[in-house]
Design a protein around this motif. Sequence first.
Motif, short mmCIF file in Angstrom:
data_model
loop_
_atom_site.label_atom_id
_atom_site.label_comp_id
_atom_site.label_asym_id
_atom_site.label_seq_id
_atom_site.Cartn_x
_atom_site.Cartn_y
_atom_site.Cartn_z
N VAL A 198 -8.44 9.10 4.73
CA VAL A 198 -7.51 9.29 3.86
C VAL A 198 -6.70 10.62 4.07
CG1 VAL A 198 -7.10 9.97 1.30
CG2 VAL A 198 -8.97 8.34 1.95
N SER A 201 -4.19 5.67 3.10
CA SER A 201 -4.69 5.72 1.64
C SER A 201 -6.21 5.22 1.43
CB SER A 201 -3.66 5.16 0.63
OG SER A 201 -3.87 3.70 1.07
N VAL A 202 -6.43 4.48 2.48
CA VAL A 202 -7.94 3.82 2.54
C VAL A 202 -8.52 4.04 3.92
CG1 VAL A 202 -9.09 1.81 2.53
CG2 VAL A 202 -7.31 2.02 0.91
N GLY A 251 0.67 -1.24 -0.03
CA GLY A 251 -0.03 -0.11 0.13
C GLY A 251 0.76 1.20 -0.05
#
Length: 114
Positions: free
Chosen positions: A98, A43-44, A30
């Motif tokens: 995020v 990022s998620v 990731g």
Amino acid sequence: MIYFYARTPASSSLSLSKTVIYTHVEVNDGQGYSSTNGRFTVSVPGLYAFTVQYCLNSGDQALLEIVDQKKTLQRAAFGDRGNNDPCVSMHVFTKDDVSDQMWVQTSWTAQSVI
């Protein structure tokens, strides 16, 4: 899956009020962890678990914090007055969005002079 595992060589030292940078990145699925600035960037969005272990040289002391968006989630003070080479572990869960960032930093450190 978002997952990283990073470590620092045993010869590294802590500096006062600095981000702890784990320089040897074993896994970075990731690409969330930066070994340049020592920060993990989400990022998620979701629930994240972070575990930190840090070992000191004999005679050293430190206060470490796991920080999320400038808020301390966990703090651990530890030190050694003998020849034990102590270690400390911390574990936190946090829900992040995020671009949120997490890192480990020193709030206080006293390193022995050899």
